[in-house]
Design an enzyme around this catalytic site. Structure first.
Site, PDB file in Angstrom:
ATOM      1  N   SER A  42       0.823  -1.209   0.000  1.00  0.00           N
ATOM      2  CA  SER A  42       0.000   0.000   0.000  1.00  0.00           C
ATOM      3  C   SER A  42       0.859   1.261   0.000  1.00  0.00           C
ATOM      4  O   SER A  42       2.015   1.251   0.425  1.00  0.00           O
ATOM      5  CB  SER A  42      -0.905   0.032   1.228  1.00  0.00           C
ATOM      6  OG  SER A  42      -1.629  -1.168   1.353  1.00  0.00           O
TER       7      SER A  42
HETATM    8  N1  SAH Z   1      -0.242  -5.241   4.051  1.00  0.00           N
HETATM    9  C1  SAH Z   1       0.452  -5.538   2.828  1.00  0.00           C
HETATM   10  C2  SAH Z   1      -0.396  -5.177   1.625  1.00  0.00           C
HETATM   11  C3  SAH Z   1      -0.620  -6.401   0.808  1.00  0.00           C
HETATM   12  S1  SAH Z   1      -1.838  -6.322  -0.476  1.00  0.00           S
HETATM   13  C4  SAH Z   1       1.811  -4.869   2.779  1.00  0.00           C
HETATM   14  O1  SAH Z   1       2.143  -4.095   3.689  1.00  0.00           O
HETATM   15  O2  SAH Z   1       2.590  -5.157   1.858  1.00  0.00           O
HETATM   16  C5  SAH Z   1      -3.058  -7.411   0.190  1.00  0.00           C
HETATM   17  C6  SAH Z   1      -2.624  -8.820   0.464  1.00  0.00           C
HETATM   18  O3  SAH Z   1      -3.787  -9.530   0.927  1.00  0.00           O
HETATM   19  C7  SAH Z   1      -2.123  -9.601  -0.746  1.00  0.00           C
HETATM   20  O4  SAH Z   1      -0.830 -10.081  -0.482  1.00  0.00           O
HETATM   21  C8  SAH Z   1      -3.132 -10.743  -0.893  1.00  0.00           C
HETATM   22  O5  SAH Z   1      -2.541 -11.949  -1.327  1.00  0.00           O
HETATM   23  C9  SAH Z   1      -3.666 -10.867   0.522  1.00  0.00           C
HETATM   24  N2  SAH Z   1      -4.981 -11.506   0.654  1.00  0.00           N
HETATM   25  C10 SAH Z   1      -6.050 -11.451  -0.170  1.00  0.00           C
HETATM   26  N3  SAH Z   1      -7.078 -12.154   0.341  1.00  0.00           N
HETATM   27  C11 SAH Z   1      -6.645 -12.697   1.510  1.00  0.00           C
HETATM   28  C12 SAH Z   1      -7.244 -13.540   2.495  1.00  0.00           C
HETATM   29  N4  SAH Z   1      -8.486 -13.994   2.382  1.00  0.00           N
HETATM   30  N5  SAH Z   1      -6.501 -13.873   3.576  1.00  0.00           N
HETATM   31  C13 SAH Z   1      -5.219 -13.447   3.720  1.00  0.00           C
HETATM   32  N6  SAH Z   1      -4.611 -12.652   2.812  1.00  0.00           N
HETATM   33  C14 SAH Z   1      -5.308 -12.274   1.724  1.00  0.00           C
END
Ligand code: SAH
Length: 220
Positions: free
Chosen positions: A69
């Site tokens: 993000s």
């Molecule tokens: N907080 C992260 C942002 C990652 S983007 C950072 O600081 O880099 C969102 C993430 O959520 C992705 O990696 C995606 O694979 C994950 N995601 C999507 N659905 C999910 C679920 N049901 N449970 C766990 N992770 C999930």
């Protein structure tokens, strides 16, 4: 030059994007959040080919169609949680592990769930290499939370479900706060604050429009 640790890049990022945004975004004022944003080396959480953009005002690709993000969004979501040093926090969507590191700078214990196994492994290694001992990463579907460690003082989701998952509301402590994007996949979503008050009542507030990757579900 010679600024291998990028501390001055982070100071500039916090000053111009987070503390005094140059546009109409509400500034982030919480000292603990600003300190964490100045400290966590974001460039070590992005792929090498994007490291030169790590302190820019934008999300970046981290592989598997996922993104880390925008720094401002990480900061404002963290501020909304009102974390304290003894708090236990759940994150859904570990991704790069950057948001987890920011949470871990402030809270006592961070439990983070990532559905893409290779991202979970990479984040776990990265956080260990940076000595974040208070973060535990699990590969799996975070839609159902992490019942073994519930209830939580704070919950943050960084992928957007269509509606607020009842399973996550159920894992909030009385007085607990949850921040998450909610809405349809690949459209503008609403960042929501969900609070469980000490009398048991639940309130929801809309904070701002955001764009996150969708929260996906494990089949079965
Ligand atoms: N907080 C992260 C942002 C990652 S983007 C950072 O600081 O880099 C969102 C993430 O959520 C992705 O990696 C995606 O694979 C994950 N995601 C999507 N659905 C999910 C679920 N049901 N449970 C766990 N992770 C999930």
């Amino acid at each position: 030059m010679g600024n291998v640790n990028h501390a001055s890049d982070r100071d500039r990022m916090v000053d111009s994007q987070i503390q005094n945004p140059y546009d109409s975004r509400p500034p982030v004022v919480d000292d603990a959040v600003l300190r964490a944003m100045r400290k966590v080396p974001r460039h070590l959480f992005v792929p090498e080919e994007h490291q030169n953009l790590a302190y820019e005002d934008r999300p970046l690709p981290i592989g598997h169609g996922q993104t880390i993000s925008q720094p401002y969004i990480v900061a404002i979501m963290t501020e909304l949680l009102k974390l304290e040093s003894q708090h236990r926090v759940l994150e859904v969507g570990t991704g790069s592990g950057y948001q987890a590191a920011v949470l871990a700078e402030i809270a006592g214990e961070v439990y983070s769930v990532e559905i893409v196994e290779s991202l979970a492994m990479l984040a776990r290694e990265r956080l260990a290499a940076l000595d974040y001992r208070n973060v535990t990463v699990r590969a799996g579907d975070g839609y159902l939370g992490w019942p073994e460690y519930a209830p939580f003082d704070a919950i943050i989701a960084t992928a957007a479900p269509k509606d607020v998952p009842q399973s996550l509301i159920d894992q909030l402590k009385p007085g607990g706060r949850m921040v998450l994007p909610v809405g349809p996949a690949w459209r503008t979503q609403m960042l929501k604050l969900v609070e469980r008050h000490s009398d048991g009542s639940i309130t929801r507030d809309n904070i701002m429009a955001v764009g996150f990757v969708p929260m996906i579900r494990d089949k079965g």
